[in-house]
Design a protein around this motif. Structure first.
Motif, PDB file in Angstrom:
ATOM      1  N   ILE A 114     -62.434 -65.682 -30.679  1.00  0.00           N
ATOM      2  CA  ILE A 114     -61.675 -64.707 -30.321  1.00  0.00           C
ATOM      3  C   ILE A 114     -60.559 -64.556 -31.258  1.00  0.00           C
ATOM      4  O   ILE A 114     -59.973 -65.624 -31.399  1.00  0.00           O
ATOM      5  CB  ILE A 114     -61.320 -64.909 -28.832  1.00  0.00           C
ATOM      6  CG1 ILE A 114     -62.561 -64.945 -27.827  1.00  0.00           C
ATOM      7  CG2 ILE A 114     -60.165 -63.777 -28.214  1.00  0.00           C
ATOM      8  CD1 ILE A 114     -62.039 -65.542 -26.560  1.00  0.00           C
ATOM      9  N   PRO A 115     -59.984 -63.384 -31.650  1.00  0.00           N
ATOM     10  CA  PRO A 115     -58.815 -63.387 -32.707  1.00  0.00           C
ATOM     11  C   PRO A 115     -57.670 -63.825 -31.955  1.00  0.00           C
ATOM     12  O   PRO A 115     -57.346 -63.159 -30.790  1.00  0.00           O
ATOM     13  CB  PRO A 115     -58.908 -61.820 -33.043  1.00  0.00           C
ATOM     14  CG  PRO A 115     -59.601 -61.101 -31.876  1.00  0.00           C
ATOM     15  CD  PRO A 115     -60.744 -62.023 -31.404  1.00  0.00           C
ATOM     16  N   VAL A 116     -56.803 -64.380 -32.671  1.00  0.00           N
ATOM     17  CA  VAL A 116     -55.519 -64.721 -32.044  1.00  0.00           C
ATOM     18  C   VAL A 116     -54.474 -64.095 -32.779  1.00  0.00           C
ATOM     19  O   VAL A 116     -54.457 -63.952 -33.794  1.00  0.00           O
ATOM     20  CB  VAL A 116     -55.462 -66.517 -32.386  1.00  0.00           C
ATOM     21  CG1 VAL A 116     -53.843 -66.693 -31.905  1.00  0.00           C
ATOM     22  CG2 VAL A 116     -56.494 -67.057 -31.440  1.00  0.00           C
ATOM     23  N   CYS A 117     -53.497 -63.542 -31.872  1.00  0.00           N
ATOM     24  CA  CYS A 117     -52.139 -63.189 -32.445  1.00  0.00           C
ATOM     25  C   CYS A 117     -50.871 -64.055 -32.116  1.00  0.00           C
ATOM     26  O   CYS A 117     -50.903 -64.730 -30.996  1.00  0.00           O
ATOM     27  CB  CYS A 117     -51.747 -61.834 -31.740  1.00  0.00           C
ATOM     28  SG  CYS A 117     -50.016 -61.320 -31.936  1.00  0.00           S
ATOM     29  N   HIS A 118     -50.408 -64.825 -33.243  1.00  0.00           N
ATOM     30  CA  HIS A 118     -49.239 -65.709 -33.027  1.00  0.00           C
ATOM     31  C   HIS A 118     -47.853 -64.938 -33.431  1.00  0.00           C
ATOM     32  O   HIS A 118     -47.616 -64.531 -34.285  1.00  0.00           O
ATOM     33  CB  HIS A 118     -49.440 -66.758 -34.107  1.00  0.00           C
ATOM     34  CG  HIS A 118     -48.683 -67.798 -33.962  1.00  0.00           C
ATOM     35  ND1 HIS A 118     -48.381 -68.658 -34.790  1.00  0.00           N
ATOM     36  CD2 HIS A 118     -47.793 -68.296 -32.937  1.00  0.00           C
ATOM     37  CE1 HIS A 118     -47.587 -69.730 -34.653  1.00  0.00           C
ATOM     38  NE2 HIS A 118     -47.238 -69.427 -33.361  1.00  0.00           N
ATOM     39  N   VAL A 119     -47.224 -64.907 -32.051  1.00  0.00           N
ATOM     40  CA  VAL A 119     -46.082 -64.525 -32.045  1.00  0.00           C
ATOM     41  C   VAL A 119     -45.090 -65.412 -32.548  1.00  0.00           C
ATOM     42  O   VAL A 119     -45.077 -66.762 -31.819  1.00  0.00           O
ATOM     43  CB  VAL A 119     -45.525 -63.973 -30.519  1.00  0.00           C
ATOM     44  CG1 VAL A 119     -44.204 -63.697 -30.374  1.00  0.00           C
ATOM     45  CG2 VAL A 119     -46.333 -63.010 -30.263  1.00  0.00           C
ATOM     46  N   THR A 143     -53.443 -71.834 -38.841  1.00  0.00           N
ATOM     47  CA  THR A 143     -54.507 -71.709 -39.597  1.00  0.00           C
ATOM     48  C   THR A 143     -55.663 -71.038 -38.740  1.00  0.00           C
ATOM     49  O   THR A 143     -56.537 -70.361 -39.455  1.00  0.00           O
ATOM     50  CB  THR A 143     -55.208 -73.370 -39.684  1.00  0.00           C
ATOM     51  OG1 THR A 143     -54.282 -74.068 -40.405  1.00  0.00           O
ATOM     52  CG2 THR A 143     -56.498 -73.263 -40.331  1.00  0.00           C
ATOM     53  N   ILE A 144     -55.541 -70.771 -37.514  1.00  0.00           N
ATOM     54  CA  ILE A 144     -56.556 -70.266 -36.596  1.00  0.00           C
ATOM     55  C   ILE A 144     -56.129 -68.683 -36.605  1.00  0.00           C
ATOM     56  O   ILE A 144     -57.089 -67.819 -36.527  1.00  0.00           O
ATOM     57  CB  ILE A 144     -56.508 -70.656 -35.377  1.00  0.00           C
ATOM     58  CG1 ILE A 144     -57.191 -72.230 -35.435  1.00  0.00           C
ATOM     59  CG2 ILE A 144     -57.255 -69.864 -34.437  1.00  0.00           C
ATOM     60  CD1 ILE A 144     -56.918 -73.090 -34.120  1.00  0.00           C
ATOM     61  N   ALA A 145     -54.746 -68.059 -36.555  1.00  0.00           N
ATOM     62  CA  ALA A 145     -54.447 -66.787 -36.321  1.00  0.00           C
ATOM     63  C   ALA A 145     -54.942 -65.856 -37.080  1.00  0.00           C
ATOM     64  O   ALA A 145     -55.067 -66.009 -38.522  1.00  0.00           O
ATOM     65  CB  ALA A 145     -53.070 -66.762 -36.101  1.00  0.00           C
ATOM     66  N   ARG A 146     -55.383 -64.775 -36.609  1.00  0.00           N
ATOM     67  CA  ARG A 146     -55.661 -63.440 -37.413  1.00  0.00           C
ATOM     68  C   ARG A 146     -54.645 -62.514 -37.622  1.00  0.00           C
ATOM     69  O   ARG A 146     -54.437 -61.829 -38.496  1.00  0.00           O
ATOM     70  CB  ARG A 146     -56.854 -62.847 -36.792  1.00  0.00           C
ATOM     71  CG  ARG A 146     -57.449 -61.773 -37.687  1.00  0.00           C
ATOM     72  CD  ARG A 146     -58.520 -60.999 -37.001  1.00  0.00           C
ATOM     73  NE  ARG A 146     -59.655 -61.883 -36.766  1.00  0.00           N
ATOM     74  CZ  ARG A 146     -60.875 -61.274 -36.063  1.00  0.00           C
ATOM     75  NH1 ARG A 146     -61.016 -60.233 -35.842  1.00  0.00           N
ATOM     76  NH2 ARG A 146     -61.836 -62.407 -35.874  1.00  0.00           N
ATOM     77  N   LEU A 147     -53.719 -62.553 -36.733  1.00  0.00           N
ATOM     78  CA  LEU A 147     -52.503 -61.680 -36.712  1.00  0.00           C
ATOM     79  C   LEU A 147     -51.211 -62.641 -36.662  1.00  0.00           C
ATOM     80  O   LEU A 147     -51.139 -63.164 -35.601  1.00  0.00           O
ATOM     81  CB  LEU A 147     -52.599 -60.519 -35.683  1.00  0.00           C
ATOM     82  CG  LEU A 147     -51.100 -59.598 -35.536  1.00  0.00           C
ATOM     83  CD1 LEU A 147     -51.314 -58.704 -36.970  1.00  0.00           C
ATOM     84  CD2 LEU A 147     -51.471 -58.803 -34.549  1.00  0.00           C
TER      85      LEU A 147
END
Length: 373
Positions: A114-119, A143-147
């Motif tokens: 599942i794509p991750v957005c990191h705020v 390393t994981i986040a896509r956004l």
């Protein structure tokens, strides 16, 4: 167009403060189905923010336990958050900052592709033990986040230096400024939300208020003892008073209560809900803190910050002149606080410095990125 399901995950008071404006934005936007999961890594002080912000979680893992180890907490987070993701099947998972909840949420999402957005992405101190364990938590999420929603150009540059695809990195500002503007307006509309400090304000009438917060894990032990010593020495001044909301962690309370109880010029109080903390920022002359968020909030109200840590992952405040890194040496803390209290020019230089952390529109930018990414 099918609405995207966004699962926003948080567990601590700072995360809740920085994510409730985004939760509001997503909930009001027909492009999204917004779902909220809290881990309750903090409990009471998390609930205070949820209540004032009007955020009702769809899932509450209630994981807070006395004397919980980091590995025990992480294991519970991974399995608990994984079950929520399996049930919700979100299109995106949103996490914020650097907590065990954020890191575990990103990892559980990764396990499910599942794509991750990191705020608040890209903050780095360069030392994996300061802040600890937050520095590594951020690197794992990065390393994981896509956004990657970086609050400043400095944090965006840190990500590109780590070979993160520049197309996935966006400077959005920090949502804490959105939150502070929101709560300040609420207090203006409903002054009763922040009248709980009235007795302290009356008690210390005619004195300048110095706000204090301290709770960092890397300061446990000698660091906290030195901070307590600095507060005790500053309290000898008759022209100031120190207001110290004491974190509920027993490691903090034992030190601070033992060193500071009974001092006439020190108010040791329970943790403040968000409106009352905003009120403390408003009435104080300066802040002594080892917190991350205070480094962003106080400058928005023109209040200098002395950062009682050895490193900071928010160098923008130092560079802008709104904050100064003073470490945990009691002599240095006392000297720098006295300098700001006694030198009007030094104080004005920090109080009038530009706040680099945002304009109050970060949540709208992040929502647009989630819709288009």
């Amino acid at each position: 167009m099918t609405a995207r399901k966004i699962l926003t995950i948080f567990g601590t008071r700072p995360e809740a403060i920085k994510l409730f404006p985004l939760a509001h934005a997503l909930d009001a936007d027909e492009r999204f189905v917004s779902r909220i999961c809290v881990s309750a890594q903090h409990r009471d002080i998390l609930d205070q923010v949820l209540q004032i912000a009007g955020v009702v979680p769809d899932h509450d893992l209630n994981l807070m336990r006395p004397d919980q180890t980091l590995d025990g907490l992480t294991a519970a987070l991974l399995t608990g958050l994984g079950k929520v993701m399996d049930e919700e099947k979100p299109d995106w998972v949103v996490v914020q900052g650097d907590t065990a909840t954020a890191m575990s949420g990103a990892l559980a999402a990764y396990y499910r592709q599942i794509p991750v957005c990191h705020v608040e992405a890209g903050l780095r101190s360069g030392n994996i033990y300061h802040p600890w364990p937050e520095e590594v938590n951020r690197k794992v999420i990065g390393t994981i986040a896509r956004l990657h929603c970086a609050p400043t150009e400095t944090s965006a540059a840190a990500l590109t230096r780590e070979n993160v695809d520049p197309a996935t990195v966006h400077v959005t500002g920090n949502t804490i400024i959105d939150a502070l503007q929101w709560v300040t307006k609420r207090i203006g509309d409903e002054p009763s939300l922040a009248t709980g400090l009235a007795d302290i304000e009356a008690r210390f009438a005619g004195k300048r208020i110095v706000g204090v917060t301290s709770h960092r894990r890397e300061n446990f032990g000698g660091g906290l003892e030195a901070i307590a010593d600095a507060v005790r020495r500053l309290a000898a001044r008759d022209d100031i008073a120190l207001v110290f909301p004491v974190h509920p962690n027993p490691n903090v309370r034992a030190v601070m209560n033992g060193a500071l109880e009974g001092l006439n010029n020190v108010a040791l109080i329970e943790p403040l809900d968000y409106p009352h903390f905003a009120r403390l920022l408003d009435i104080c002359t300066l802040m002594l803190t080892d917190s991350g968020g205070v480094q962003e909030e106080a400058p928005a109200l023109g209040k200098p910050v002395l950062v009682m840590r050895e490193t900071t992952e928010r160098p923008e405040g130092i560079e802008a002149g709104t904050a100064k890194l003073v470490g945990t040496d009691a002599d240095v803390i006392v000297a720098e606080a006295n300098r700001l209290l006694d030198d009007e020019a030094a104080y004005s230089a920090m109080a009038r410095a530009h706040n680099p952390f945002g304009d109050g529109n970060s949540s709208a930018r992040i929502a647009d990125l989630l819709a288009s990414s």
